[in-house]
Design a protein around this motif. Sequence first.
Motif, PDB file in Angstrom:
ATOM      1  N   UNK A   1       0.786  -1.265  -0.228  1.00  0.00           N
ATOM      2  CA  UNK A   1       0.082   0.032   0.041  1.00  0.00           C
ATOM      3  C   UNK A   1       0.899   1.341   0.244  1.00  0.00           C
ATOM      4  N   UNK A   2       0.400   2.229  -0.658  1.00  0.00           N
ATOM      5  CA  UNK A   2       1.012   3.354  -0.619  1.00  0.00           C
ATOM      6  C   UNK A   2       0.628   4.243   0.932  1.00  0.00           C
ATOM      7  N   UNK A   3       1.489   5.439   1.131  1.00  0.00           N
ATOM      8  CA  UNK A   3       1.496   6.087   2.276  1.00  0.00           C
ATOM      9  C   UNK A   3       0.086   6.183   2.697  1.00  0.00           C
ATOM     10  N   UNK A   4      -0.732   6.874   1.526  1.00  0.00           N
ATOM     11  CA  UNK A   4      -2.008   7.232   2.026  1.00  0.00           C
ATOM     12  C   UNK A   4      -3.138   6.125   1.898  1.00  0.00           C
ATOM     13  N   UNK A   5      -2.660   5.056   1.683  1.00  0.00           N
ATOM     14  CA  UNK A   5      -3.632   4.085   1.878  1.00  0.00           C
ATOM     15  C   UNK A   5      -3.468   3.582   3.438  1.00  0.00           C
ATOM     16  N   UNK A   6      -2.141   3.528   3.861  1.00  0.00           N
ATOM     17  CA  UNK A   6      -1.621   3.165   5.081  1.00  0.00           C
ATOM     18  C   UNK A   6      -2.202   4.166   5.991  1.00  0.00           C
ATOM     19  N   UNK A   7      -2.487   5.449   5.671  1.00  0.00           N
ATOM     20  CA  UNK A   7      -3.112   6.421   6.657  1.00  0.00           C
ATOM     21  C   UNK A   7      -4.388   6.252   6.542  1.00  0.00           C
ATOM     22  N   UNK A   8      -5.190   5.983   5.692  1.00  0.00           N
ATOM     23  CA  UNK A   8      -6.561   5.795   5.513  1.00  0.00           C
ATOM     24  C   UNK A   8      -6.911   4.407   6.197  1.00  0.00           C
ATOM     25  N   UNK A   9      -6.370   3.446   6.349  1.00  0.00           N
ATOM     26  CA  UNK A   9      -6.658   2.373   6.814  1.00  0.00           C
ATOM     27  C   UNK A   9      -6.396   2.358   8.530  1.00  0.00           C
ATOM     28  N   UNK A  10      -5.307   3.149   8.918  1.00  0.00           N
ATOM     29  CA  UNK A  10      -5.120   3.428  10.263  1.00  0.00           C
ATOM     30  C   UNK A  10      -6.216   4.109  10.649  1.00  0.00           C
ATOM     31  N   UNK A  11      -6.562   5.069   9.922  1.00  0.00           N
ATOM     32  CA  UNK A  11      -7.803   6.032  10.633  1.00  0.00           C
ATOM     33  C   UNK A  11      -8.784   5.416  10.813  1.00  0.00           C
ATOM     34  N   UNK A  12      -9.265   4.618   9.926  1.00  0.00           N
ATOM     35  CA  UNK A  12     -10.613   3.752   9.946  1.00  0.00           C
ATOM     36  C   UNK A  12     -10.768   3.028  11.009  1.00  0.00           C
ATOM     37  N   UNK A  13      -9.540   2.218  11.143  1.00  0.00           N
ATOM     38  CA  UNK A  13      -9.305   0.967  12.185  1.00  0.00           C
ATOM     39  C   UNK A  13      -9.262   1.648  13.601  1.00  0.00           C
ATOM     40  N   UNK A  14      -8.487   2.901  13.935  1.00  0.00           N
ATOM     41  CA  UNK A  14      -8.283   3.293  15.175  1.00  0.00           C
ATOM     42  C   UNK A  14      -9.400   4.084  15.508  1.00  0.00           C
ATOM     43  N   UNK A  15     -10.532   4.465  14.863  1.00  0.00           N
ATOM     44  CA  UNK A  15     -11.880   5.091  15.227  1.00  0.00           C
ATOM     45  C   UNK A  15     -12.797   4.160  15.355  1.00  0.00           C
ATOM     46  N   UNK A  16     -12.663   2.827  14.972  1.00  0.00           N
ATOM     47  CA  UNK A  16     -13.568   1.708  15.351  1.00  0.00           C
ATOM     48  C   UNK A  16     -14.602   1.797  14.158  1.00  0.00           C
TER      49      UNK A  16
END
Length: 252
Positions: free
Chosen positions: A222-237
């Motif tokens: 994944x790109x940096x943006x894809x990693x950031x988007x995944x981390x955001x969605x997971x961390x916020x439940x």
Amino acid sequence: MSAPFAAQLLGWKKLKKNGNPVPNSADSSSTPSKALAIAILEHLGVEPEVILSGTPKDLGPALERAVQADLEKALPETDPSRTWQIDHKKVVADFAQDAHLGSLKKVVRKNPVLSADLGFDYLIRPDVTVGIELDSPSAESNPFLHAAVSCKWTIRSDRVQNIRHEFLQMIRHRRGRLPHLVTVTAEPMPSRIAAIARGTGEVDAVYHIAFAALKEAVEAVGSGQQKDDLAECVSQGRLRPYEELAPTLATW
């Protein structure tokens, strides 16, 4: 871990224009989508470029039926104290919170002005509904709508709007507690998942049928943006493993 049906649905397909194999969850016009989908299949142990003859061609309806069948089995096992009703494409007017919409439909049909103004957008048929039988002296009492599940094999902008529209109508028209409103998907791109996971509350959470494989794929290719988007969605439940859906519904 993944949904018990993930390996039966996720696989490869041949492109019509050239016959080349591509993952059946990928956007064939998007290189990042294909890369992530390939990595997901590798994590699941699906052999590269092997076309699975048993993989359904019409994956949207197949996902709906798979979720319905899984919840029919999992919910009574997780919480046998309640009488569960799991249905496919059942109209919300058949449930306690929206029973009044059945009467409204009759009035609207007889009035051209109301018909033009209201239409029938409020008569939503979620892909999968989870009902609970109520303890009532009336044998005709409608079950309580405990959850509505929108199944989207992949996420595109038009599908995001469809989900939001249907759930918003359910929020507006209900009489009683709001059901759990969720989406189940196999979308490989976190940026597209974020398009529905983010928002103002129309969707409670998105459940991915190959969550662990998705995380591994994003980390690997994944790109940096894809990693950031995944981390955001997971961390916020907002993005969760599909395996958590039945336990969440059973304890909610």
